[in-house]
Design a protein around this motif. Sequence first.
Motif, mmCIF file in Angstrom:
data_model
loop_
_atom_site.group_PDB
_atom_site.id
_atom_site.type_symbol
_atom_site.label_atom_id
_atom_site.label_comp_id
_atom_site.label_asym_id
_atom_site.label_seq_id
_atom_site.Cartn_x
_atom_site.Cartn_y
_atom_site.Cartn_z
ATOM 1 N N ARG A 23 0.826 -1.209 0.000
ATOM 2 C CA ARG A 23 0.000 0.000 0.000
ATOM 3 C C ARG A 23 0.857 1.255 0.000
ATOM 4 N N LEU A 24 1.965 1.208 0.773
ATOM 5 C CA LEU A 24 2.883 2.349 0.761
ATOM 6 C C LEU A 24 3.443 2.538 -0.628
ATOM 7 N N ALA A 25 3.762 1.424 -1.261
ATOM 8 C CA ALA A 25 4.417 1.492 -2.560
ATOM 9 C C ALA A 25 3.493 2.094 -3.612
ATOM 10 N N VAL A 26 2.190 1.744 -3.569
ATOM 11 C CA VAL A 26 1.303 2.291 -4.592
ATOM 12 C C VAL A 26 0.830 3.684 -4.226
ATOM 13 N N GLY A 27 1.409 4.256 -3.199
ATOM 14 C CA GLY A 27 1.208 5.680 -3.006
ATOM 15 C C GLY A 27 0.382 6.095 -1.811
ATOM 16 N N ALA A 28 0.025 5.157 -0.954
ATOM 17 C CA ALA A 28 -0.676 5.577 0.247
ATOM 18 C C ALA A 28 0.296 6.373 1.106
ATOM 19 N N SER A 29 -0.165 7.498 1.632
ATOM 20 C CA SER A 29 0.744 8.298 2.449
ATOM 21 C C SER A 29 0.835 7.672 3.837
ATOM 22 N N GLN A 30 1.929 7.982 4.520
ATOM 23 C CA GLN A 30 2.103 7.406 5.851
ATOM 24 C C GLN A 30 1.008 7.819 6.830
ATOM 25 N N PRO A 31 0.649 9.125 6.845
ATOM 26 C CA PRO A 31 -0.433 9.501 7.760
ATOM 27 C C PRO A 31 -1.719 8.744 7.445
ATOM 28 N N ARG A 32 -1.945 8.507 6.151
ATOM 29 C CA ARG A 32 -3.154 7.819 5.743
ATOM 30 C C ARG A 32 -3.168 6.397 6.317
ATOM 31 N N ILE A 33 -2.026 5.730 6.219
ATOM 32 C CA ILE A 33 -1.951 4.364 6.734
ATOM 33 C C ILE A 33 -2.074 4.356 8.248
ATOM 34 N N LEU A 34 -1.408 5.348 8.846
ATOM 35 C CA LEU A 34 -1.468 5.460 10.295
ATOM 36 C C LEU A 34 -2.917 5.612 10.732
ATOM 37 N N ARG A 35 -3.635 6.495 10.002
ATOM 38 C CA ARG A 35 -5.014 6.764 10.357
ATOM 39 C C ARG A 35 -5.857 5.502 10.184
ATOM 40 N N GLN A 36 -5.551 4.793 9.120
ATOM 41 C CA GLN A 36 -6.333 3.591 8.864
ATOM 42 C C GLN A 36 -6.105 2.548 9.955
ATOM 43 N N LEU A 37 -4.840 2.403 10.363
ATOM 44 C CA LEU A 37 -4.546 1.433 11.420
ATOM 45 C C LEU A 37 -5.197 1.842 12.734
ATOM 46 N N LEU A 38 -5.166 3.157 12.985
ATOM 47 C CA LEU A 38 -5.789 3.642 14.214
ATOM 48 C C LEU A 38 -7.292 3.403 14.178
ATOM 49 N N THR A 39 -7.887 3.655 13.003
ATOM 50 C CA THR A 39 -9.321 3.402 12.874
ATOM 51 C C THR A 39 -9.624 1.954 13.208
ATOM 52 N N GLU A 40 -8.760 1.092 12.700
ATOM 53 C CA GLU A 40 -8.996 -0.323 12.938
ATOM 54 C C GLU A 40 -8.957 -0.637 14.430
ATOM 55 N N SER A 41 -7.956 -0.067 15.125
ATOM 56 C CA SER A 41 -7.882 -0.385 16.547
ATOM 57 C C SER A 41 -9.016 0.286 17.308
ATOM 58 N N LEU A 42 -9.486 1.429 16.785
ATOM 59 C CA LEU A 42 -10.636 2.064 17.435
ATOM 60 C C LEU A 42 -11.893 1.228 17.230
ATOM 61 N N VAL A 43 -12.039 0.661 16.043
ATOM 62 C CA VAL A 43 -13.195 -0.209 15.799
ATOM 63 C C VAL A 43 -13.174 -1.359 16.808
ATOM 64 N N VAL A 44 -11.975 -1.913 16.987
ATOM 65 C CA VAL A 44 -11.849 -3.000 17.963
ATOM 66 C C VAL A 44 -12.208 -2.515 19.363
ATOM 67 N N SER A 45 -11.697 -1.330 19.723
ATOM 68 C CA SER A 45 -11.940 -0.895 21.097
ATOM 69 C C SER A 45 -13.385 -0.476 21.301
ATOM 70 N N MET A 46 -14.025 0.025 20.230
ATOM 71 C CA MET A 46 -15.459 0.317 20.337
ATOM 72 C C MET A 46 -16.217 -0.993 20.562
ATOM 73 N N GLY A 47 -15.851 -1.986 19.801
ATOM 74 C CA GLY A 47 -16.465 -3.305 20.000
ATOM 75 C C GLY A 47 -16.232 -3.763 21.426
ATOM 76 N N GLY A 48 -14.988 -3.587 21.892
ATOM 77 C CA GLY A 48 -14.665 -3.946 23.266
ATOM 78 C C GLY A 48 -15.497 -3.139 24.242
ATOM 79 N N GLY A 49 -15.718 -1.844 23.914
ATOM 80 C CA GLY A 49 -16.502 -0.986 24.791
ATOM 81 C C GLY A 49 -17.937 -1.462 24.895
ATOM 82 N N VAL A 50 -18.530 -1.786 23.740
ATOM 83 C CA VAL A 50 -19.925 -2.257 23.738
ATOM 84 C C VAL A 50 -20.028 -3.563 24.526
ATOM 85 N N PHE A 51 -19.121 -4.469 24.235
ATOM 86 C CA PHE A 51 -19.090 -5.730 24.971
ATOM 87 C C PHE A 51 -18.869 -5.465 26.462
#
Lengths: 871, 110
Positions: free
Chosen positions: A381-409
Amino acid sequence: MRGAWQRILWWWRRDREERELEEELRAHIMIETGQRLEAGDNPEEAEFAARRAFGNQAWIAEQTRDVWRPAWLAQLRQDMRYAFVTLRRNPGYAIGAIVSLGLGIGAATAVFSAVEGVVLNPYPYNGADRMVVMSQAEGAGPFTRTFLTRNEAGLLSQAGSLDAVILWDENWMWTKNEGVPEMVYAGRLSPNVFQLLGVPPLMGRTFASGSRTSTSDLAPVAVLSYRYWQTRYAGSANVIGRTVEVGDRQHTIIGIMPERFRFLNADLYVPLSSSPSSPGPASSHNDQRWTLLRLRPGVSIAAATAELHAFVQQFSPKGRGGPRDVRVSLTTLRDDEAGNLHGMLGILLGAVTLLLVIGCANVSILLVGRGIHRRRELAVRLAVGASQPRILRQLLTESLVVSMGGGVFGIAVAYALLSVIVAWIPPGVIPGDIGVAMDARVLVFASVIAVLSGLTAGLSPALALSRSRLSAGGRSEVSTRGTARTHRLLTLVQCAATVVLLAGAGAALRTLVALTSAPLGYDPHNVAVFGLTFQGPRDPQQTAGYAERIKTATLEVPGVESVALTGPAPTPPVEPRRSAIQIPGVSDGQQVVFAEVSREYFSTIRAPIRAGRIWTDAEDRLRAPVGVINATMASLYWPNGNPIGQRVRLAVSPANDQSIEIVGVAGDVRNDGLGKPALPEVYVPYTLRALGAVLLLVRTSGAPADITAELKRKVAEVNGEQPLMASASLEERLRQNGWDRQRFAASLFSAFAALALVLAAVSMYSVVECAVSLRTRELALRIALGASNARILREILTSATMTIALGMGAGLALVAILQRPIAAWTQSSLWSPVSLASSIMALAVAGFCAVLIPAWRAAAMDPMRILRTGE
Amino acid sequence: MADKLGILQGTLDLLILRTLQRGPQHGHGISQVIRAHSGDVLQVEHGSLYPALHRLRREDWIESEWGVTENSQRARFYRLTAAGKRQLAREESRWKLFVKAVARVPRAQE
């Protein structure tokens, strides 16, 4: 500015806009096709060429839509969708992370709710934080709660630091329910109580202090508690104005209190002056009341203590003058009533915090572990031009989705756990007016924990991963060292926290064992307890005769072995009643526990007599001034001499003009709670003092509950008007007053510790799994070059074991540090070789098993396949 | 002409506004007009054109209306608004400034 408005407009008619956009792009292609047809292309080719010339229609539409949507929102949506897709593709990881986090958050929220209810915001009263309970101590004696007469209260209310002084008496009293005698727990309150507590009635009115000038001629009125209104009157609306007979007088019902108002846990409230304090003339000069003080706003406890000290010194004890050596102490109502819970809740809060830390560390480890499996994907993804902040944000979103799930549970877990906690809190542990419920603030607390832990758990792996370089081709082991270090640190923290939790569980269990196996000094098995109130004023002589008849009637019930009357229970649920004692030449004014009992008391509860004798039947009847003391008192005041025949004076006894002759020494009975050694105690014949209510202790040959119906019938034969209340048996009382609470603490702690152990094992597993997969190629190469499986296994195990051992060391250090402050809260110590050793063992076994699986898998791999495919 | 240029960043808006000055036009027409009038030098990517049109519409500089082409194809026509005319004037002067500034930068000695 305009753009914002247009955006809103677009959002408003987005369905139409979407359709129009699609049509606009289609029209473009149609026009192009038309032109190509005119230019002479054949129809199929023309449209195909037009489409090709136009480019990716969906992409262009998406780009155009983005004009209208705020960019971050669009990306967030994209990230969320992507996160869901990846999580669904890898459910094991998602479930692991959500469960670890959910359990952590759930436990923290439930315990926080309990703490919120009991410690932070317990009472529905007005100015509850300024209400204090006064205690005083004579000389070097222990602090005991202060009781005041009305005159003393009047004096005290002139103190500048006080807002108000309230007085009350609480007792079982006699009432009639449609002709059937019954007992009610009545609070007799000084008229200012309702106004000061500031809780408006649910219906009707309370006895106001408008007429406070002449408290003596307050009309006989009654205010019902919600519970009593519901059980006795089935919540009927027209009870106001009806009368209820309490203690021989008709009281008009004027109001009903709301459900949360459970002052004294009483059934009903009557004005203090409308009923005699206790039957018999003897008590008239001894009308000391329970008191509660409210400080003026802004007055510190220390300042009030200093002022009240001066006041208390003026109250000279009966029969003696001069300044007294007295100390005063003030505790807030909260600390006083929930004091015994504070320590436990504080420790629980600490425990769940540790659990949450473990859960967060787990999520972090899982995130990093997963990230390692995704190195390739990210590199591409980095190679095809995703910017680092973009990837960072995406990874953070993913962990937030997990923690929201954890929060609901977690919130679901919290609800379940809180209802378990509330159901398990033994009755009497929490004062009735303290409310424990999930509330909005607690939910906010949970959400904040969820988001924060998602960020912390997601941040470090997200940073580490977004730095990974294309040049590494997703193959290199560049990030290995950093990841391994983070992992080792997280595991270490987890192990340490787990050791602390296990040690806590061990301490709680040991306290439980100590409590349940503590020698009580008596045998509580098969002893039924009944509450018995005496109707109306009666002189002690009459009462004795009457009680004797009831005793005789009770003995006729089949299955009854013996019967005794007593004022207090052998192990009272609250502080035992004490009295100042004077022993010529030995003690002056020190406090001893004091109980009025009939002579059969000792044989009924099977407390041994160590020396001397019990008073006789005749002495019981004749109200002879004799007494029996317990062994602790004998050894305290007469360490070398013989107490038999000595004479003492008790301040609280109405017979305090007479001195009491000690005729016997009984074995110690736990009279100050289950966990504490017995205090010095004096037993006197129950006939000495007029008692309004007594307990009937009945030793049975079978189950205590079986005799209830027959016993009630027999008592009714003596007096059809006699109310009798079947109460919890002695054994049940002990369970309620200590065993249950400790069992509750022990099971909560054990559950938390078990959870911590499981979470730690899961994370150790995933740490090793992750470390191995980072080193797959290296290991494969070494196996291919001839390293033995055993050697590889040993190497992986060694590094993991080192981490676990370090974590255990850190945990032990933590236990050693925490031991002192925690010992101040509870009686049990964390530092016990047995429980620490078993904690370490448990962790070692769990850790070893968790580590062995991935290590074994690594050692058993096929090196050639790995090296060939690079997987 | 062999050389085809992509649109210089920031000039697409100017080109669209200028084109619409001559009267309402649809997306396909706009890109054709730009290409034809620049002697095939300027090529507008569709992926830039439509987002740009919608961005201008969002800013209220142009407005859209459904109409029919001479070949009776239904299409969305865009038209300059009053605000769009003012914006065009601003963009024109900025462009002139830019061209002048570029011209003033001295060339390397040949």
